[in-house]
Design a protein around this motif. Sequence first.
Motif, PDB file in Angstrom:
ATOM      1  N   GLY A 143       8.733  -4.408  31.240  1.00 44.47           N
ATOM      2  CA  GLY A 143       8.823  -3.801  32.564  1.00 44.47           C
ATOM      3  C   GLY A 143       7.991  -2.531  32.670  1.00 44.47           C
ATOM      4  N   TYR A 144       8.019  -1.729  31.606  1.00 47.17           N
ATOM      5  CA  TYR A 144       7.206  -0.513  31.567  1.00 47.17           C
ATOM      6  C   TYR A 144       5.717  -0.859  31.690  1.00 47.17           C
ATOM      7  N   LEU A 145       5.297  -1.881  30.958  1.00 44.99           N
ATOM      8  CA  LEU A 145       3.890  -2.297  31.035  1.00 44.99           C
ATOM      9  C   LEU A 145       3.549  -2.755  32.451  1.00 44.99           C
ATOM     10  N   ARG A 146       4.429  -3.529  33.051  1.00 45.80           N
ATOM     11  CA  ARG A 146       4.197  -4.013  34.424  1.00 45.80           C
ATOM     12  C   ARG A 146       4.143  -2.839  35.400  1.00 45.80           C
ATOM     13  N   LYS A 147       5.063  -1.914  35.231  1.00 48.54           N
ATOM     14  CA  LYS A 147       5.156  -0.764  36.139  1.00 48.54           C
ATOM     15  C   LYS A 147       3.926   0.130  36.024  1.00 48.54           C
ATOM     16  N   THR A 148       3.477   0.377  34.820  1.00 49.71           N
ATOM     17  CA  THR A 148       2.357   1.308  34.628  1.00 49.71           C
ATOM     18  C   THR A 148       1.002   0.661  34.852  1.00 49.71           C
ATOM     19  N   GLN A 149       0.877  -0.640  34.606  1.00 45.63           N
ATOM     20  CA  GLN A 149      -0.411  -1.320  34.757  1.00 45.63           C
ATOM     21  C   GLN A 149      -0.598  -1.943  36.137  1.00 45.63           C
ATOM     22  N   GLY A 150       0.511  -2.210  36.827  1.00 51.63           N
ATOM     23  CA  GLY A 150       0.415  -2.787  38.159  1.00 51.63           C
ATOM     24  C   GLY A 150       0.167  -4.283  38.180  1.00 51.63           C
ATOM     25  N   ASN A 151       0.163  -4.924  36.996  1.00 53.08           N
ATOM     26  CA  ASN A 151      -0.007  -6.373  36.915  1.00 53.08           C
ATOM     27  C   ASN A 151       0.698  -6.883  35.658  1.00 53.08           C
ATOM     28  N   ILE A 152       0.636  -8.186  35.431  1.00 48.30           N
ATOM     29  CA  ILE A 152       1.374  -8.751  34.289  1.00 48.30           C
ATOM     30  C   ILE A 152       0.482  -9.073  33.092  1.00 48.30           C
ATOM     31  N   GLU A 153      -0.765  -8.693  33.138  1.00 49.23           N
ATOM     32  CA  GLU A 153      -1.680  -9.034  32.045  1.00 49.23           C
ATOM     33  C   GLU A 153      -1.203  -8.504  30.699  1.00 49.23           C
ATOM     34  N   THR A 154      -0.914  -7.208  30.624  1.00 47.38           N
ATOM     35  CA  THR A 154      -0.500  -6.643  29.333  1.00 47.38           C
ATOM     36  C   THR A 154       0.920  -7.068  28.963  1.00 47.38           C
ATOM     37  N   SER A 155       1.769  -7.315  29.956  1.00 42.52           N
ATOM     38  CA  SER A 155       3.121  -7.780  29.616  1.00 42.52           C
ATOM     39  C   SER A 155       3.069  -9.201  29.061  1.00 42.52           C
ATOM     40  N   ILE A 156       2.121 -10.011  29.515  1.00 43.00           N
ATOM     41  CA  ILE A 156       1.951 -11.351  28.931  1.00 43.00           C
ATOM     42  C   ILE A 156       1.500 -11.235  27.477  1.00 43.00           C
ATOM     43  N   VAL A 157       0.539 -10.365  27.216  1.00 43.56           N
ATOM     44  CA  VAL A 157       0.059 -10.168  25.842  1.00 43.56           C
ATOM     45  C   VAL A 157       1.216  -9.712  24.950  1.00 43.56           C
ATOM     46  N   ALA A 158       2.012  -8.776  25.439  1.00 48.67           N
ATOM     47  CA  ALA A 158       3.154  -8.281  24.657  1.00 48.67           C
ATOM     48  C   ALA A 158       4.185  -9.380  24.440  1.00 48.67           C
ATOM     49  N   HIS A 159       4.462 -10.158  25.463  1.00 47.61           N
ATOM     50  CA  HIS A 159       5.470 -11.214  25.363  1.00 47.61           C
ATOM     51  C   HIS A 159       5.016 -12.304  24.383  1.00 47.61           C
ATOM     52  N   VAL A 160       3.741 -12.699  24.461  1.00 48.50           N
ATOM     53  CA  VAL A 160       3.192 -13.673  23.509  1.00 48.50           C
ATOM     54  C   VAL A 160       3.305 -13.124  22.087  1.00 48.50           C
ATOM     55  N   THR A 161       2.952 -11.866  21.899  1.00 48.20           N
ATOM     56  CA  THR A 161       3.045 -11.238  20.578  1.00 48.20           C
ATOM     57  C   THR A 161       4.480 -11.254  20.076  1.00 48.20           C
ATOM     58  N   HIS A 162       5.419 -10.881  20.935  1.00 44.90           N
ATOM     59  CA  HIS A 162       6.836 -10.862  20.560  1.00 44.90           C
ATOM     60  C   HIS A 162       7.297 -12.246  20.101  1.00 44.90           C
ATOM     61  N   ASN A 163       6.969 -13.266  20.872  1.00 45.14           N
ATOM     62  CA  ASN A 163       7.392 -14.620  20.501  1.00 45.14           C
ATOM     63  C   ASN A 163       6.717 -15.087  19.217  1.00 45.14           C
ATOM     64  N   LEU A 164       5.438 -14.775  19.050  1.00 43.31           N
ATOM     65  CA  LEU A 164       4.721 -15.158  17.834  1.00 43.31           C
ATOM     66  C   LEU A 164       5.335 -14.490  16.607  1.00 43.31           C
ATOM     67  N   VAL A 165       5.585 -13.202  16.695  1.00 46.28           N
ATOM     68  CA  VAL A 165       6.204 -12.491  15.567  1.00 46.28           C
ATOM     69  C   VAL A 165       7.591 -13.065  15.284  1.00 46.28           C
ATOM     70  N   GLY A 166       8.358 -13.346  16.336  1.00 49.09           N
ATOM     71  CA  GLY A 166       9.685 -13.927  16.153  1.00 49.09           C
ATOM     72  C   GLY A 166       9.642 -15.265  15.456  1.00 49.09           C
ATOM     73  N   ILE A 167       8.696 -16.115  15.834  1.00 46.43           N
ATOM     74  CA  ILE A 167       8.555 -17.421  15.197  1.00 46.43           C
ATOM     75  C   ILE A 167       8.148 -17.247  13.740  1.00 46.43           C
ATOM     76  N   LEU A 168       7.187 -16.362  13.479  1.00 43.83           N
ATOM     77  CA  LEU A 168       6.741 -16.138  12.098  1.00 43.83           C
ATOM     78  C   LEU A 168       7.878 -15.610  11.227  1.00 43.83           C
ATOM     79  N   VAL A 169       8.647 -14.669  11.756  1.00 40.92           N
ATOM     80  CA  VAL A 169       9.790 -14.121  10.999  1.00 40.92           C
ATOM     81  C   VAL A 169      10.825 -15.207  10.748  1.00 40.92           C
ATOM     82  N   THR A 170      11.063 -16.052  11.727  1.00 38.39           N
ATOM     83  CA  THR A 170      12.045 -17.126  11.590  1.00 38.39           C
ATOM     84  C   THR A 170      11.607 -18.163  10.559  1.00 38.39           C
TER      85      THR A 170
END
Length: 140
Positions: free
Chosen positions: A111-138
């Motif tokens: 939400g912070y990324l969306r609020k400060t950037q005004g779009n979802i581009e960086t929040s998508i990158v962060a979300h993809v990273t989060h899911n990738l790290v979660g899968i790798l850790v799992t």
Amino acid sequence: MKYLTPILGAAGINLVTSFAISQMFEAPAATKEIQGFFDVPLGPQQYLVLFILVMVLPVAEEWLFRDFLWKYLNKFVSLNETFFAVSILFALCHIQPPVVLGLLPLSFFLGYLRKTQGNIETSIVAHVTHNLVGILVTLL
């Protein structure tokens, strides 16, 4: 450099919250199912599921929550109220209490990324990273 903060932030949030939640709760059923699904050698089904978990779901969730819902709510309430409402709703939609608790920091970061950037581009990158790290850790 534009994506450094989203990548490092999401990876760090995942590692810290995963560790903290694992100390407080037993692994959710979904985590156990994912581990079991990948116990066999990787084949087309596993690669498809990985692609969906790492690429498709983050883009769909960001579009739904931080684009569509964000824009809709922001017509009626302030930017800060939209930020808090969407962040909390995103986490709550994941239903299982340990998952909700673990996703709150990520949700506020997205939400912070969306609020400060005004779009979802960086929040998508962060979300993809989060899911990738979660899968790798799992899986590792």
